[in-house]
Design a protein around this motif. Structure first.
Motif, PDB file in Angstrom:
ATOM      1  N   GLU A 196     -42.059  23.506  24.461  1.00 31.09           N
ATOM      2  CA  GLU A 196     -41.710  23.288  23.057  1.00 31.09           C
ATOM      3  C   GLU A 196     -42.343  24.356  22.191  1.00 31.09           C
ATOM      4  N   THR A 202     -32.427  27.558  23.931  1.00 27.58           N
ATOM      5  CA  THR A 202     -31.408  27.710  22.892  1.00 27.58           C
ATOM      6  C   THR A 202     -30.593  28.955  23.213  1.00 27.58           C
ATOM      7  N   LYS A 246     -24.968  15.849  18.765  1.00 25.38           N
ATOM      8  CA  LYS A 246     -25.936  15.726  19.843  1.00 25.38           C
ATOM      9  C   LYS A 246     -25.411  14.734  20.872  1.00 25.38           C
ATOM     10  N   GLU A 285     -36.841  23.242  27.290  1.00 29.44           N
ATOM     11  CA  GLU A 285     -35.695  23.456  26.415  1.00 29.44           C
ATOM     12  C   GLU A 285     -35.288  24.919  26.420  1.00 29.44           C
ATOM     13  N   GLU A 309     -27.109  19.877  22.103  1.00 23.42           N
ATOM     14  CA  GLU A 309     -26.735  19.848  20.689  1.00 23.42           C
ATOM     15  C   GLU A 309     -26.037  21.144  20.300  1.00 23.42           C
ATOM     16  N   CYS A 310     -24.942  20.994  19.552  1.00 27.75           N
ATOM     17  CA  CYS A 310     -24.210  22.149  19.045  1.00 27.75           C
ATOM     18  C   CYS A 310     -23.368  21.695  17.856  1.00 27.75           C
ATOM     19  N   GLN A 326     -23.696  29.403  15.069  1.00 27.69           N
ATOM     20  CA  GLN A 326     -24.021  28.200  15.839  1.00 27.69           C
ATOM     21  C   GLN A 326     -24.813  28.535  17.102  1.00 27.69           C
ATOM     22  N   ASP A 327     -25.672  27.596  17.478  1.00 27.19           N
ATOM     23  CA  ASP A 327     -26.445  27.698  18.708  1.00 27.19           C
ATOM     24  C   ASP A 327     -26.138  26.508  19.591  1.00 27.19           C
ATOM     25  N   LEU A 328     -26.322  26.682  20.867  1.00 23.70           N
ATOM     26  CA  LEU A 328     -26.268  25.592  21.834  1.00 23.70           C
ATOM     27  C   LEU A 328     -27.714  25.323  22.223  1.00 23.70           C
ATOM     28  N   HIS A 329     -28.184  24.114  21.912  1.00 22.35           N
ATOM     29  CA  HIS A 329     -29.578  23.763  22.185  1.00 22.35           C
ATOM     30  C   HIS A 329     -29.607  22.728  23.302  1.00 22.35           C
ATOM     31  N   ARG A 364     -32.103  20.471  25.745  1.00 20.02           N
ATOM     32  CA  ARG A 364     -33.459  19.942  25.920  1.00 20.02           C
ATOM     33  C   ARG A 364     -33.432  18.974  27.098  1.00 20.02           C
ATOM     34  N   SER A 407     -27.618  31.316  21.653  1.00 16.56           N
ATOM     35  CA  SER A 407     -26.858  31.663  20.459  1.00 16.56           C
ATOM     36  C   SER A 407     -25.410  31.952  20.849  1.00 16.56           C
TER      37      SER A 407
END
Length: 188
Positions: free
Chosen positions: A132, A105, A54, A103, A49-50, A82-85, A87, A107
């Motif tokens: 988590e 994250t 998603k 997961e 997600e970014c 924005q972050d790149l998440h 999982r 930045s």
């Protein structure tokens, strides 16, 4: 003749819209994921997600060391915020709930050169997956102190989640001239 309309004018540098561009992410592989199925393996897939979007990879059956080699691209309006998440989950099928595997994250503001370079990368990055988050506050202690038994257990659980390797490439939004460009054929 110069495109800016004047023989004596000094061209101004092109600028890139601050923090705007395309983040390309190739999810390469994960290693040492938890085996959560009774067969001693997992069926892992990645949810990435970014910038409010998603996307998911394909699930790889019966492995704890999957290789995806799947490409994703995200349009980013402001890399500073924005972050790149990423999982990783175990695919359980249509009627069961997928199991969480780990997961991380990242930045985008921490990626060197993102604000000033038109193209960065590709850079390959291997990062540990974490358990988590179990609260809304920061997990970092406010003052340096020896680790408690609970913190050591949390660190051990994080280490048991494995790692993921991604390749990232940043392309800034197209350069913009600081002034409108006049065609050479126009009269001043």
């Amino acid at each position: 003749q110069q495109a800016d309309g004047g023989a004596n004018s000094t061209p101004k540098p092109m600028t890139h819209p601050k923090g705007q561009g395309v983040l390309q992410v190739k999810v390469l592989r994960a290693q040492h994921l938890r085996a959560v199925n009774s067969n001693g393996f997992s069926d892992p897939y990645v949810s990435i997600e970014c910038a409010g979007h998603k996307l998911k990879s394909n699930a790889i059956k019966r492995t704890i060391n999957p290789e995806w080699n799947e490409d994703f691209a995200f349009l980013v309006d402001d890399a500073e915020t924005q972050d790149l998440h990423i999982r990783v989950k175990d695919h359980e099928g249509l009627l069961k709930r997928n199991k969480f595997l780990g997961e991380v994250t990242i930045s985008l503001s921490e990626i060197s050169g993102l604000e000033s370079e038109p193209t960065i990368g590709p850079h390959t990055l291997t990062v540990d997956l974490h358990a988590e988050a179990s609260g809304s506050g920061s997990s970092a202690p406010s003052t340096p102190a020896p680790l408690s038994a609970e913190q050591e257990a949390t660190n051990a659980a994080r280490a048991a989640c494995g790692s993921i390797t991604v390749e990232m490439m940043w392309t800034a939004a197209p350069a913009q001239s600081p002034e409108p460009i006049r065609k050479a054929s126009q009269k001043e």
